[in-house]
Design an enzyme around this catalytic site. Structure first.
Site, PDB file in Angstrom:
ATOM      1  CD  GLU A 172     -52.299   4.528  -4.063  1.00 52.30           C
ATOM      2  OE1 GLU A 172     -52.873   5.049  -3.075  1.00 52.30           O
ATOM      3  OE2 GLU A 172     -51.811   3.349  -3.955  1.00 52.30           O
ATOM      4  CD  GLU A 177     -49.548  -1.638  -4.525  1.00 55.25           C
ATOM      5  OE1 GLU A 177     -49.284  -1.310  -3.291  1.00 55.25           O
ATOM      6  OE2 GLU A 177     -50.735  -1.978  -4.845  1.00 55.25           O
TER       7      GLU A 177
END
Length: 424
Positions: A172, A177
């Site tokens: 990932e 974020e």
């Protein structure tokens, strides 16, 4: 990043369950099976032609382009998020001004059920699985994030083999974020086997002067090449990661990945919304672009200190020929192609760190292309040219711009003799 977040995992449709049977949790509706990854040789041959772009042009209220994105539905118990991701354009729609708007709402019009009971919020999550994958390149999105406690917008990627190997073996790459209690900071992280969840490898970037990311659009990007991922915000590089950062654990980032955009509400990391959180909250996306390429046909110059060009001494294509600075003259000795396979080539050969060295001062040379780490280079937006194996930068020896100055690798210092302009 040391946040206590758990696996995001992949929410996919009942149609996809057969293809992704190895996923034990976080499965819901909305996706089609992803095609099997192409073999590495095919990827290397085709990657230069692959470009993904969505500028989100279209009438207000339109759904996203189904040829590029699929809408995931369901909740996500893995992170204890509070939202239910809905289908259609209710929570993910174009605004008619060239933006995608992902909206989180405090509502439950269809009596959606979540892991904790009746859902309290709705939102949207999109991915490109089965539509688009990439191996390497520049992956970027220009976005304005929402503000508020409990908000968790993200732009990220998952390995396309997640249905076969599961998470975190799939890998990932979190491009961006943000959690609402950190209005001035975003995070970029790698997750893989042995370094997932709160053990992910990453860093944060904080805006200067107390600015908040919700106040304006910002461009979040990774420059991804073999054995290297580099993160930037608005062109400012804030971290680079290579296999050397993993402490011997497996690097799983040399294969196809697909893209994900979502706006989560609540969860272990951001915490739940409180009385100060304003709904609806919106993640506004101006564009998403992926550019992979090996330079223009025939190559182009790489210029550095004093406006001089990276040059193959004497235009000699023999193995071991020094690479130097020299007055730009447009000859083939100064025409370099930056490949999607991580190589930099001229005269049919590769830019090579002599003897595969990693020490400061190791010279670079021209050599037969052989696929070794000595011939792998990352070219991030910060204008460094980095050999990931050594984690060192291409450097003009002694800060000298005279013709014939030998090029080498040296610890990256951000100095002018390590800054290069690559013509793609």
């Amino acid at each position: 990043m040391t946040s206590p977040r758990l696996p995001r995992r992949l929410l996919l449709s009942a149609v996809s369950l057969l293809a992704l049977a190895s996923l034990s949790t976080g499965l819901a509706q909305g996706a089609a099976p992803a095609p099997a990854p192409a073999p590495p040789a095919a990827l290397a041959a085709s990657a230069e032609a692959v470009t993904f772009s969505d500028e989100f042009d279209g009438p207000a209220g339109s759904a996203v382009d189904g040829g590029k994105w699929q809408i995931e539905t369901g909740d996500n118990v893995n992170n204890h998020e509070r939202q239910f991701y809905t289908a259609g354009n209710r929570n993910a729609a174009l605004d008619g001004q060239g933006h995608l708007v992902i909206t989180a709402r405090r509502e439950n019009p269809a009596n959606y059920q979540c892991w904790y009971g009746r859902c309290e919020f709705t939102s949207a999550r999109l991915n490109t699985a089965g539509r688009f994958t990439t191996t390497y390149g520049r992956v970027e999105a220009r976005m304005k994030v929402p503000r508020g406690q409990g908000m968790w917008p993200a732009f990220w990627m998952l390995g396309n083999d997640i249905g076969q190997v599961g998470w975190p073996a799939s890998g990932e790459i979190d491009v961006m974020e943000n959690v609402g209690f950190e209005p001035s900071t975003v995070h970029g992280t790698l997750h893989g086997p042995g370094y997932s969840g709160s053990g992910g490898i990453g860093a944060g970037y904080t805006l200067p002067g107390g600015q908040a990311f919700a106040d304006a659009f910002h461009t979040f990007a990774v420059e991804w090449s073999p054995n290297s991922v580099t993160w930037s915000v608005d062109g400012t590089v804030y971290q680079r990661r290579t296999p050397a950062d993993l402490g011997g654990r497996q690097w799983v980032f040399d294969k196809p990945f697909f893209l994900i955009l979502n706006l989560a509400v609540g969860g272990y990391w951001p915490g739940d919304p409180d009385g100060s959180t304003v709904f609806p909250a919106q993640l506004v996306v101006d564009h998403v672009r992926v550019t992979t390429g090996g330079g223009r046909p025939g190559g182009g110059p790489i210029t550095g200190l004093g406006g001089k060009c990276v040059d193959v001494a004497g235009a000699n294509s023999a193995n071991g020929t020094p690479v130097q600075l020299y007055d730009c003259n447009g000859t083939a000795a100064q025409q370099w192609t930056v490949g999607s396979d991580g190589t930099i080539r001229a005269l049919g050969k590769c830019l090579d760190v002599a003897s595969g060295g990693t020490a400061d001062g190791t010279p670079v040379q021209l050599y037969d292309c052989n696929g070794t780490p000595a011939q792998q280079w990352a070219v991030p937006a910060a204008r460094d040219i980095v050999n990931p194996q050594a984690d060192k930068c291409l450097d003009a020896t002694g800060g000298n711009s005279a013709n014939g100055t030998r090029l080498r690798i040296q610890t990256c210092a951000g100095t002018a003799n390590q800054k290069w302009t690559v013509t793609r």
